[in-house]
Design a protein around this motif. Sequence first.
Motif, PDB file in Angstrom:
ATOM      1  N   UNK A 125       0.712  -1.309  -0.035  1.00 48.92           N
ATOM      2  CA  UNK A 125       0.092   0.079   0.146  1.00 48.92           C
ATOM      3  C   UNK A 125       0.744   1.345   0.298  1.00 48.92           C
ATOM      4  N   UNK A 126       0.424   2.363  -0.291  1.00 51.84           N
ATOM      5  CA  UNK A 126       0.925   3.667  -0.135  1.00 51.84           C
ATOM      6  C   UNK A 126       1.088   4.450   1.093  1.00 51.84           C
ATOM      7  N   UNK A 127       0.592   3.566   2.094  1.00 50.53           N
ATOM      8  CA  UNK A 127       0.997   3.918   3.370  1.00 50.53           C
ATOM      9  C   UNK A 127       2.065   3.335   4.073  1.00 50.53           C
ATOM     10  N   UNK A 128       2.644   2.308   3.466  1.00 51.72           N
ATOM     11  CA  UNK A 128       3.782   1.724   4.032  1.00 51.72           C
ATOM     12  C   UNK A 128       5.103   2.397   4.187  1.00 51.72           C
ATOM     13  N   UNK A 140       9.067  -1.015   9.648  1.00 49.65           N
ATOM     14  CA  UNK A 140       8.714  -2.300   9.588  1.00 49.65           C
ATOM     15  C   UNK A 140      10.094  -2.865  10.394  1.00 49.65           C
ATOM     16  N   UNK A 141       9.835  -3.155  11.515  1.00 49.43           N
ATOM     17  CA  UNK A 141      10.985  -3.778  12.373  1.00 49.43           C
ATOM     18  C   UNK A 141      10.836  -5.232  12.780  1.00 49.43           C
ATOM     19  N   UNK A 178       5.068  -3.186  12.646  1.00 46.84           N
ATOM     20  CA  UNK A 178       5.069  -1.998  11.572  1.00 46.84           C
ATOM     21  C   UNK A 178       4.290  -1.044  11.912  1.00 46.84           C
ATOM     22  N   UNK A 179       4.699   0.236  11.612  1.00 45.71           N
ATOM     23  CA  UNK A 179       3.850   1.309  11.500  1.00 45.71           C
ATOM     24  C   UNK A 179       3.492   1.946  10.032  1.00 45.71           C
ATOM     25  N   UNK A 218      -0.410   4.149  12.047  1.00 49.42           N
ATOM     26  CA  UNK A 218      -1.156   3.028  12.965  1.00 49.42           C
ATOM     27  C   UNK A 218      -0.074   2.015  13.423  1.00 49.42           C
ATOM     28  N   UNK A 219      -0.001   1.627  14.607  1.00 52.02           N
ATOM     29  CA  UNK A 219       0.818   0.445  14.651  1.00 52.02           C
ATOM     30  C   UNK A 219       0.242  -0.901  14.365  1.00 52.02           C
ATOM     31  N   UNK A 220       0.788  -1.660  13.793  1.00 56.37           N
ATOM     32  CA  UNK A 220       0.184  -2.998  13.514  1.00 56.37           C
ATOM     33  C   UNK A 220       0.311  -3.573  12.226  1.00 56.37           C
ATOM     34  N   UNK A 221       0.325  -4.456  11.883  1.00 56.04           N
ATOM     35  CA  UNK A 221       0.424  -5.870  13.173  1.00 56.04           C
ATOM     36  C   UNK A 221       1.727  -5.934  13.797  1.00 56.04           C
ATOM     37  N   UNK A 222       1.550  -6.495  14.930  1.00 59.44           N
ATOM     38  CA  UNK A 222       2.812  -6.691  15.883  1.00 59.44           C
ATOM     39  C   UNK A 222       2.548  -8.052  16.373  1.00 59.44           C
TER      40      UNK A 222
END
Length: 138
Positions: free
Chosen positions: A8-11, A16-17, A30-31, A45-49
């Motif tokens: 997505x364009x929000x990535x 992303x850790x 990932x945020x 937005x945090x997730x998924x974790x």
Amino acid sequence: MVDAVRSSDGFVPELSLVAELDGVDVGHVMLSYVELGEDSHRVLELGPMSVVPEHQRTGIGSALVEEAIHRANKRGEPLVLVLGHPTYYPRFGFRPASTLGITPPDPEIRDEVFMAIPLRAYHPALRGRVTFPPAFVT
């Protein structure tokens, strides 16, 4: 969901850790960007974790969340949102997003599970309803 967010364009690749232990991936967070309010401000937005089951409750998840928040703050992001467990995320400073005037995309989402942590660049004008991108609802 991870693959959908990554495409997505929000990535945000640098948010992303992955946690490794002896060369094996044992956790991930990932945020990514979602939209906030009528002006469609992009906020994180945090997730998924996740942490593999045999390494849960060892501090890996906490370390990932803390590092993700640190990196977001360092980038000058105003806040981080999370839709998550109401007894887990407050330890990092998350509180109900409604206290900041932020509402979830679905009114059925309970207040105590939709949380936010304001960062150094936070401004109280960031208010309104969050819109999740399609990657979050696939």
